[in-house]
Write an enzyme that holds these catalytic residues in place. Structure first.
Site, PDB file in Angstrom:
ATOM      1  N   ARG A 907       0.474  -0.913  -0.077  1.00 52.34           N
ATOM      2  CA  ARG A 907       0.189  -0.044   0.011  1.00 52.34           C
ATOM      3  C   ARG A 907       1.425   1.124   0.279  1.00 52.34           C
ATOM      4  O   ARG A 907       2.033   1.299   0.355  1.00 52.34           O
ATOM      5  CB  ARG A 907      -0.784   0.294   1.294  1.00 52.34           C
ATOM      6  CG  ARG A 907      -2.200   1.292   1.444  1.00 52.34           C
ATOM      7  CD  ARG A 907      -2.657   1.179   2.586  1.00 52.34           C
ATOM      8  NE  ARG A 907      -3.955  -0.099   1.966  1.00 52.34           N
ATOM      9  CZ  ARG A 907      -4.265  -0.711   3.087  1.00 52.34           C
ATOM     10  NH1 ARG A 907      -3.684  -0.409   4.670  1.00 52.34           N
ATOM     11  NH2 ARG A 907      -4.743  -2.188   3.209  1.00 52.34           N
ATOM     12  N   ARG A 976      -1.478   6.208   9.954  1.00 49.35           N
ATOM     13  CA  ARG A 976      -1.897   6.371   8.152  1.00 49.35           C
ATOM     14  C   ARG A 976      -2.158   6.947   7.375  1.00 49.35           C
ATOM     15  O   ARG A 976      -1.871   8.300   7.911  1.00 49.35           O
ATOM     16  CB  ARG A 976      -3.032   5.043   8.032  1.00 49.35           C
ATOM     17  CG  ARG A 976      -2.732   3.698   8.979  1.00 49.35           C
ATOM     18  CD  ARG A 976      -2.611   2.688   8.448  1.00 49.35           C
ATOM     19  NE  ARG A 976      -2.011   1.606   9.257  1.00 49.35           N
ATOM     20  CZ  ARG A 976      -3.837   0.971   8.701  1.00 49.35           C
ATOM     21  NH1 ARG A 976      -4.086   1.205   8.182  1.00 49.35           N
ATOM     22  NH2 ARG A 976      -3.294  -0.506   9.769  1.00 49.35           N
ATOM     23  N   LYS A1041      -3.832   0.924  15.071  1.00 50.39           N
ATOM     24  CA  LYS A1041      -3.531   1.766  13.560  1.00 50.39           C
ATOM     25  C   LYS A1041      -4.660   3.246  14.255  1.00 50.39           C
ATOM     26  O   LYS A1041      -5.155   3.606  14.961  1.00 50.39           O
ATOM     27  CB  LYS A1041      -4.018   2.012  12.764  1.00 50.39           C
ATOM     28  CG  LYS A1041      -6.069   1.004  12.676  1.00 50.39           C
ATOM     29  CD  LYS A1041      -5.873   0.487  11.296  1.00 50.39           C
ATOM     30  CE  LYS A1041      -7.266  -0.449  12.061  1.00 50.39           C
ATOM     31  NZ  LYS A1041      -8.036  -0.809  10.922  1.00 50.39           N
ATOM     32  N   LYS A1043      -5.767   6.797  12.502  1.00 51.42           N
ATOM     33  CA  LYS A1043      -6.295   7.082  11.103  1.00 51.42           C
ATOM     34  C   LYS A1043      -6.478   9.151  11.362  1.00 51.42           C
ATOM     35  O   LYS A1043      -7.855   9.266  12.464  1.00 51.42           O
ATOM     36  CB  LYS A1043      -7.580   6.470  10.191  1.00 51.42           C
ATOM     37  CG  LYS A1043      -7.267   5.532  10.460  1.00 51.42           C
ATOM     38  CD  LYS A1043      -8.304   4.480   9.537  1.00 51.42           C
ATOM     39  CE  LYS A1043      -7.609   2.723   9.016  1.00 51.42           C
ATOM     40  NZ  LYS A1043      -9.066   2.053   8.368  1.00 51.42           N
ATOM     41  N   CYS A1229     -14.789  -3.586  -0.277  1.00 49.95           N
ATOM     42  CA  CYS A1229     -13.086  -4.102  -0.088  1.00 49.95           C
ATOM     43  C   CYS A1229     -12.584  -5.439  -1.636  1.00 49.95           C
ATOM     44  O   CYS A1229     -13.909  -5.811  -1.736  1.00 49.95           O
ATOM     45  CB  CYS A1229     -13.235  -4.153   0.830  1.00 49.95           C
ATOM     46  SG  CYS A1229     -13.596  -5.610   2.574  1.00 49.95           S
ATOM     47  N   CYS A1235      -6.909 -11.094   0.770  1.00 48.39           N
ATOM     48  CA  CYS A1235      -7.537 -10.459   1.916  1.00 48.39           C
ATOM     49  C   CYS A1235      -7.805 -11.875   2.764  1.00 48.39           C
ATOM     50  O   CYS A1235      -8.200 -12.753   3.172  1.00 48.39           O
ATOM     51  CB  CYS A1235      -8.686  -9.764   2.136  1.00 48.39           C
ATOM     52  SG  CYS A1235      -8.617  -9.348   4.056  1.00 48.39           S
ATOM     53  N   CYS A1274     -15.260  -8.731   5.911  1.00 50.70           N
ATOM     54  CA  CYS A1274     -15.400  -9.144   7.473  1.00 50.70           C
ATOM     55  C   CYS A1274     -15.724  -7.843   7.850  1.00 50.70           C
ATOM     56  O   CYS A1274     -16.034  -6.824   7.498  1.00 50.70           O
ATOM     57  CB  CYS A1274     -14.189 -10.126   7.967  1.00 50.70           C
ATOM     58  SG  CYS A1274     -12.951  -8.810   7.605  1.00 50.70           S
ATOM     59  N   CYS A1278     -13.128  -1.936   5.942  1.00 50.03           N
ATOM     60  CA  CYS A1278     -12.624  -1.502   5.375  1.00 50.03           C
ATOM     61  C   CYS A1278     -13.052  -0.699   3.720  1.00 50.03           C
ATOM     62  O   CYS A1278     -12.572  -0.289   3.074  1.00 50.03           O
ATOM     63  CB  CYS A1278     -11.233  -2.782   4.082  1.00 50.03           C
ATOM     64  SG  CYS A1278     -10.070  -3.298   5.142  1.00 50.03           S
TER      65      CYS A1278
HETATM   66  S1  SF4 Z   1     -13.309  -5.485   4.795  1.00 51.55           S
HETATM   67 FE1  SF4 Z   1     -12.631  -7.535   6.323  1.00 51.55          FE
HETATM   68  S2  SF4 Z   1     -12.212  -8.875   4.110  1.00 51.55           S
HETATM   69 FE2  SF4 Z   1     -12.557  -6.100   3.666  1.00 51.55          FE
HETATM   70  S3  SF4 Z   1     -10.613  -6.228   3.131  1.00 51.55           S
HETATM   71 FE3  SF4 Z   1     -10.819  -5.279   5.054  1.00 51.55          FE
HETATM   72  S4  SF4 Z   1     -10.644  -7.144   6.121  1.00 51.55           S
HETATM   73 FE4  SF4 Z   1     -10.279  -7.652   4.131  1.00 51.55          FE
END
Ligand code: SF4
Length: 1393
Positions: A907, A976, A1041, A1043, A1229, A1235, A1274, A1278
């Site tokens: 990243r 970040r 983290k 932000k 995400c 991931c 998940c 993100c």
């Molecule tokens: S929300 Fe969860 S599944 Fe999606 S990129 Fe982020 S860590 Fe991975």
């Protein structure tokens, strides 16, 4: 539905169909469930038929009897002839194609009514099964089923159970002929079927007068029902075997005229099959008694009248070709272009995009209309190409002749000469050709070549000629015409699509060899060969197609496109492709013999793994020895392909077993097996193993999936630890084991009699709000415990259950369970004096890392693995690098005994998301050279690269630094990337805010020199004499983290309230920036079922000037550094610190916005966005601004560049703003496959879901209304699923804010939590409406909800607000109250027991 599929379904063991399932809608039978195998359109069903016929009692195929299918089947008839197989082929008005099969099949039945089709389906099944013979049954599926008499399923099944063997014919004159035997068997089967259906079966159905003067034989798909005096109609129901005696018996001696009418409209030889049979049968009669025999065409007889038949009979008896009934129009007979399955368009689209008007598909379906069905065959195409090339050669010689002539106009002479030189150049040949034609037309030279050139002018332009076909051509290289193309030496390109999915390859017939066309062609030496897969490497496909086009000679491009049926999703095709490429089943390579002349290596391997036979070919070639010399590292990769890795893995396993054996001599062994998604169960299992060792036990630890049931059966003491995933499912790394376990229980095995075990499960008893869902609590642990017992295991300590709700969490249950285990192992009395090793946490790793160095450097040098050490994996995050592995191919690699396919995500740190064109070009190149060819724009306004393998890490980071960007602190427990609003319309203000964001980012950057040392090869500071020092972060960095975002009202695209620290710009009356209002404590991540975690909106705490900003940021961060929760990472963000400590403690020109779906910058067939953006970056002088909703703003476009940029936007379809409001506001995400935390698909699935929800919106007139829909794999958040979304302006000024009104958070593959009620303006969080939903349920919920919204919404009311007003969900007033009102309101609440 035609009766045939129902009969076939009830009677067959294996059913194949092509291309559309005829079984949809059939009720499933409790007693009989045949294996159903779809065959893709245009694929060859032969191998699958042969394979299944080896073991099944009856295999049936239902398919349309078209020329392509017949051509495929003909190749297999000899092998199929003695197999229990029935081919039910449909035909509507022409038997020309299906009758081609007749000479090579034992039985050929024909039905001319629905009832007959039903009965013949029964008869055919019985014949095939009892005689082990191939039966072809042809019927018309469109016939009326009025008055059809069906048979019940039980009777049907009983009919085939133990069919009595047919009688073998006893010839009066000794041994019966083959024909007699077959006919006898037919009679026996017909008799048996008659007893079931109570209707007779006759090979020839005779209707008419007793002593006729005329007999009309009909071979067709419908009956003639018109009685005519003196005429008998004989309809043929059995074409093979059809004894002459039967034919003769239908022609009494009174007959003087026989007419044979056949529904055959395209027949390449003069005499048709039935006519030949009748004529040869009549040879047995005395010459004088032979009637006149005429042949004719049979058309549609449904509406025939007696007058029509009489007229027909009165027609000229000398006429050689008669006709009865209307013939199908030529359009329906032969000129319907074949259907091209949608997946295959991905390759044809690339071809048209690459070669545009130069593309000539020589067997294009569009030629069918003018040339007939033959136009799609390779032979036809090759002939066409040959003809075209000959004509072009003629044109060349005519041009040369003309050039020789005297007195030629000078400019024409120049054009002709230039054309000769540039005739293979696509652009120049066309332009020069046009100018030559113009000159010749305006002032034609008096030379005979002039007319020839003008007649051949269509060949001036250089053309790219392609023949496209299926892998069915590979079965018989000679018959398919493929050999001729390869050996022709012509400049022609052949694209062969292989559609057999990797996971179905074993169900194809392994004994039937499909030739490796690639190898075959390479052996010819002068053929360009490439093996490509569009779903694996798009750029390699482009490269191969362009090279093939350039190659002056035959080229063969083998293209992989695995799909079972047309309904297979792109995701399935992608996964199958990845496994096939990764395992070496489908290697990606290019072989260009023209390179040899240049002294270059002709073979390039574009994927890592290679097939054995290809390897052998390469070994054989001298080329390999050159390759070994020129590229030693490539050669070693070739030689050490997968087979070596498997051997290595086995060796390791043997060593491990040996070690285990040795240690087992000293102490009882204990194996600890765990399944864990979030890491808690893994931690506990490791602790258990440590404590076992401390008690003198020889302990080993492994994941559940690494253990097979067979190996488990050899173990004595095993302790299991498992958590729960999704709806009571086992965690990812235990699923294969559970499947095997369930299968063994279902079989009733008793294989674990040696095993002594105990299980500890971890779960949350309050996870599911509905009482009936309580069963999911600790389900895997409970199931495991019960099933091990069923398989014969002995439980030595009762099942232990850890509950998150207990006072001490799962530890409460664990403390009770562990002593029981030690007791059972007899080590409970052992006193453990040594302190237990403390588990290593992230805090330890950070402290011991020597300011983020760890052993990263050593790990990068280690070529034995694609991974780095786990502790280094935590440290590289601070350098902007995450280790991942490809989860699509994880199982397959594990099955092969090789390590996961590790790669890294990088990243970039890019404050404010501002990227200059040269930086963009570098990013584009990095993605191609070091990554997976695409890159992603993240919700924090930066770039992410995926799929970077270890040895590419350093070069990739060096390339990033080369354009003055870096990756330091892009991830990890530090501040970040600082995001800031994209406000292209207020450039001056944006510049100030951007500078502010940059200064904050620079101020908070870690000071360690480790980054430069490791990645940029800078020397360690003063040979370690001067120690690194982190003035802001100290040895431990932050607990989590941190932000920061900067927003400029009225724009809140950065979701300022969702950040740990937010700056909201305050602008004075003159439009100048006077300072910022500050918010602190926002954040979106939660953990499923962990009530200590929740999303939270930031609180406003005061005002600061631009100069004070970075210092305030520093102080807020330091308070978090010193007070954040370091014991529990899930509870470590600033938001929790604030709620813990209380808020008072802290109170001390031209632009274009483009939509990039989910931020993925990539080239796809027909959507070359990556290339388009690269071209724009080459001319653009302003900047690219990445937005937090993963889109791109091309900012500050210079006026002089505007036309060119507009042109490029249009050329690459980047100016398409016609997306629905729903799609524009969507965001996902990354999730699968890279991931490691993903529990469900996200980026790859959201567009598919949007397609469906978009339809609902459109049906309700909401196409342009933005409903903000987000998805994550998940609960990490993100894509900010619980919180605000961002605006997208479609090229217009941004003026609004939005919020995530509908959100989905992945729980398990295919299941999501659904959240509703987010505030469009960022004023309110959403909350869980349904705990677990599948796609079907999502659509069922949203359909009425969106409809109601369209009808009942108030003026300007947003969807999120509506769901609250309409009573679906209650509003979320604060993060800590997020769990209140979960599951919906009132009548919309999830139904409780
Ligand atoms: S929300 Fe969860 S599944 Fe999606 S990129 Fe982020 S860590 Fe991975």
């Amino acid at each position: 539905m035609s009766p045939v599929p129902r009969v076939v379904y009830a009677l067959s063991d294996v059913l194949l169909f092509q291309p559309v399932s005829p079984f949809a809608g059939l009720p499933s039978s409790p007693s009989h469930s045949p294996t159903i195998v779809p065959i893709p359109a245009s694929a060859d069903p032969g191998p699958a038929l042969l394979f299944h016929a080896q073991s099944a009692r009856l295999v049936s195929l239902i398919a349309a009897g078209n020329p392509a299918l017949v051509a495929n089947l003909i190749l297999h008839l000899a092998e199929l002839a003695n197999k229990p197989v029935v081919l039910h082929l449909t035909a509507e008005d022409d038997l020309s194609d299906v009758l081609l099969l007749r000479p090579a099949v034992p039985y050929f039945l024909l039905s001319s009514s629905a009832q007959q089709a039903h009965d013949n389906a029964l008869l055919a099944s019985r014949l095939a099964r009892s005689e082990h013979k191939l039966v072809v049954h042809v019927y018309n599926p469109a016939l009326s089923e009025d008055s059809l008499e069906d048979i019940s399923e039980e009777k049907l099944r009983a009919f085939l159970v133990n069919p009595s063997p047919s009688g073998t014919a006893n010839s009066v004159n000794g041994t019966p002929s083959v024909l007699q035997q077959l006919y006898k068997s037919y009679e026996a089967a017909a008799l048996a079927t008659l007893s079931l259906v109570r209707r007779p079966f006759r090979p020839l159905v005779v209707k008419g007068t007793p002593n006729p003067h005329t007999v009309v034989f009909t071979l067709g798909l419908n009956d003639i029902h018109v009685p005519v005096d003196g005429v008998t109609f004989v309809s043929v129901a059995l074409m093979s075997p059809l004894p002459s005696a039967r034919i003769l018996s239908a022609i009494p001696e009174s007959v003087s005229r026989v007419v044979v009418l056949e529904q055959i409209h395209r027949w390449s030889v003069k005499w048709t099959p039935l006519y030949m049979d009748v004529v040869s049968a009549l040879q047995d009669r005395e010459y004088e008694q032979r009637p006149v025999v005429q042949t004719g065409l049979l058309g549609d007889t449904a509406s025939l009248t007696e007058a029509d038949v009489l007229k027909f009979l009165q027609s000229d008896p000398e006429s050689s070709r008669l006709q009865l009934g209307a013939l199908p129009s030529p359009v329906t007979a032969s000129s319907i272009p074949p259907h091209i399955p949608k997946h295959e368009l991905s390759y044809t689209k690339i071809l048209s995009h690459l070669f545009d008007e130069r593309l000539e598909i020589s067997n294009s379906p569009s030629l069918v209309e003018s040339q007939g069905e033959i136009a799609t065959s390779p032979e036809f195409a090759l002939g066409r190409v040959r003809g075209q090339l000959d004509e072009r050669a003629e044109l060349v010689s005519a041009v040369q002749d003309l050039l020789q002539s005297k007195g030629l106009d000078e400019s024409l002479h120049t054009s002709l000469a230039k054309w000769l030189l540039a005739r293979e150049n696509a652009v120049e040949s066309k332009a020069l050709g046009a100018s030559i034609v113009k000159s010749l037309q305006e002032a034609p030279p008096a030379h005979p070549s002039t007319a020839r050139i003008l007649a051949l002018r269509g060949h001036f332009a250089s053309v790219s000629r392609w023949i496209i076909g299926s892998d069915a051509w590979s079965y018989d290289l000679g018959a398919s015409g493929l050999h001729h193309a390869i050996a022709s030496g012509l400049n022609v390109n052949v694209l062969i699509l292989d559609t057999l999915p990797y996971s179905s390859r074993n169900s194809a017939d392994p004994t039937r060899r499909k030739h490796d066309v690639g190898l075959y062609a390479m052996n010819h030496g002068d053929v360009y060969v490439a093996s490509v897969a569009v779903y694996s490497s798009y750029s390699q496909v482009l490269q191969a197609l362009m090279e093939a086009d350039k190659f002056n000679g035959p080229s063969v491009v083998l293209a992989y496109l695995p799909y079972e049926s047309e309904s297979a999703s792109a995701l399935q095709v992608l996964k199958e492709t990845k496994i096939a490429v990764d395992t070496g089943y489908w290697p990606l390579y290019r072989w260009d013999p023209s390179k040899e002349a240049l002294g270059k290596e002709p073979f390039s391997l574009d994927s890592d793994a290679v097939k054995n036979d290809l390897q052998q070919f390469l070994d054989r070639q001298n080329h390999l020895s050159q390759l070994v010399r020129s590229k030693p590292q490539l050669a070693s990769e070739l030689v050490s392909s997968l087979g070596e890795s498997v051997k290595e893995a086995r060796k390791k396993k043997a060593q491990q077993s040996y070690n285990e054996l040795l240690t087992a001599l000293d102490a009882p062994p204990l194996l600890v097996l765990y399944a864990s998604d979030g890491g808690a169960a893994e931690k506990l299992a490791k602790r258990l193993a440590n404590r076992g060792t401390a008690r003198g036990l020889s302990t080993t630890i492994a994941t559940l999936d690494s253990m097979s049931l067979e190996s488990l059966a050899q173990e004595e003491y095993v302790a299991f630890v498992t958590s729960v995933a999704g709806q009571g499912e086992p965690p990812q790394n235990g699923r294969t084991f559970f499947k095997a376990l369930n299968a063994a229980v279902a079989r009733g095995d008793q294989m674990l009699t040696k095993l002594r075990y105990s299980v500890f499960g971890m779960g949350d008893s309050h996870y599911w709000p509905r009482p009936e869902d309580a069963q999911y609590y600790n389900r895997p642990g409970k199931d495991l415990d019960a099933r091990l017992e069923k398989l014969g295991g002995e439980r030595v300590a009762a099942l232990g259950l850890g509950d998150d709700q207990d006072a001490d969490g799962p530890q409460t249950g664990y403390k009770e369970w562990e002593p029981l285990l030690w007791k059972a192992l007899g080590v409970d009395a052992i006193e453990v004096t040594e302190a237990e090793p403390e588990p290593i946490t992230n805090e330890h790793i950070k402290a011991a890392s020597r300011y983020l160095r760890g052993t990263i450097l050593e790990g990068l040098d280690d070529t034995t693995t694609g991974a780095i050490a786990p502790s280094d994996g935590q440290l590289t995050k601070f350098h902007g690098i995450y280790q991942q592995d490809d989860r699509d191919i994880r199982d397959e690699r594990q099955a092969q005994g090789v390590e996961p396919a590790y790669s890294f995500m990088i990243r970039v740190r890019m404050p404010g998301g501002v990227c200059k064109p040269d930086q963009w070009l570098q990013m584009d190149q990095i993605a191609d050279e070091h990554g997976c060819g695409t890159f992603k724009i993240t919700t924090r306004q930066t770039f992410q690269f995926h799929g970077v393998i270890k040895r590419h890490l350093k070069p990739a980071i060096q390339d990033i630094n080369r354009v003055l960007l870096d990756t330091l602190a892009a991830c990890g427990d530090v501040n970040r990337n600082v995001t800031c609003s994209s406000i292209p319309t207020l450039s001056k203000l944006h510049e100030k805010v951007y500078q502010f964001a940059k200064s904050v980012s620079e101020h908070l950057i870690p000071r360690t020199t480790a980054y430069h040392e490791i990645w940029l090869d800078k020397k360690q500071v003063a040979g370690e004499a001067l120690k690194d020092f982190e003035p802001l972060y100290g040895d431990f960095y932050l607990p989590r983290k941190f932000k920061i975002a900067v927003a400029v009202p009225p724009n809140n695209d950065v979701d300022v309230f969702a950040n740990d620290l937010g700056f909201i710009a305050v602008v004075d009356d003159n439009g100048e920036l006077s300072g910022f209002n500050m918010t602190i404590g926002g954040g979106m991540g939660v953990t499923h079922g962990n009530k200590k975690t929740y999303p939270r909106i930031g609180d406003i705490i005061g005002f600061c000037t631009p100069e004070q900003g970075k210092y305030v940021a520093e102080k807020v961060m330091l308070v978090q550094r010193d007070n954040g929760n370091r014991a529990d990472r899930k509870n470590a963000r600033l938001k929790y610190t604030i709620d813990k400590m209380g808020l008072d403690v802290y109170k001390a020109e031209h632009h274009f916005m483009m939509f990039i779906e989910n931020g993925r910058v990539q080239d796809e067939p027909g959507r070359d966005f990556k290339t388009g953006l690269r071209e724009i970056a080459k001319v653009h002088k302003g900047v690219f601004r990445l937005t937090t909703n993963q889109h791109i703003c091309i900012s500050d476009i210079a006026s002089e560049d505007l036309p060119e940029i507009k042109r490029l936007l249009a050329e690459y379809k980047l100016d398409n703003l016609e997306h629905s409001g729903l799609r524009l506001a969507s965001s996902a995400c990354v999730a699968f496959p890279t991931c490691g935390l993903a529990m469900a698909e996200s980026e790859r699935y959201l567009p598919i879901l949007i397609d469906k929800v978009e339809k609902i919106c459109e049906e309700n007139g909401l196409r342009n209304d933005a409903i903000v829909m987000r998805m994550t794999g998940c609960p990490n958040g993100c894509a900010r699923p619980m919180w605000q979304a961002s605006p997208f302006d479609s090229g217009k000024p941004i003026s609004s804010h939005m919020s995530s009104e509908v959100a989905f958070i992945g729980k398990a593959p295919g299941s999501y939590s659904m959240l509703l009620g987010g505030g469009y303006y960022g004023q309110r969080m959403n909350k869980i409406y349904r705990e677990t939903v599948s796609e079907h349920e999502i659509l069922a919920i949203l359909t009425p909800m969106i409809k109601r919204y369209a009808l009942e919404r108030l003026e300007g009311e947003r969807f999120g607000d509506f769901t609250i007003r309409a009573g679906y969900i209650s509003p979320t007033v604060s993060g800590m109250k997020w769990y209140e009102g979960m599951g919906g309101e009132g009548e919309h609440r999830e139904i409780t027991a």
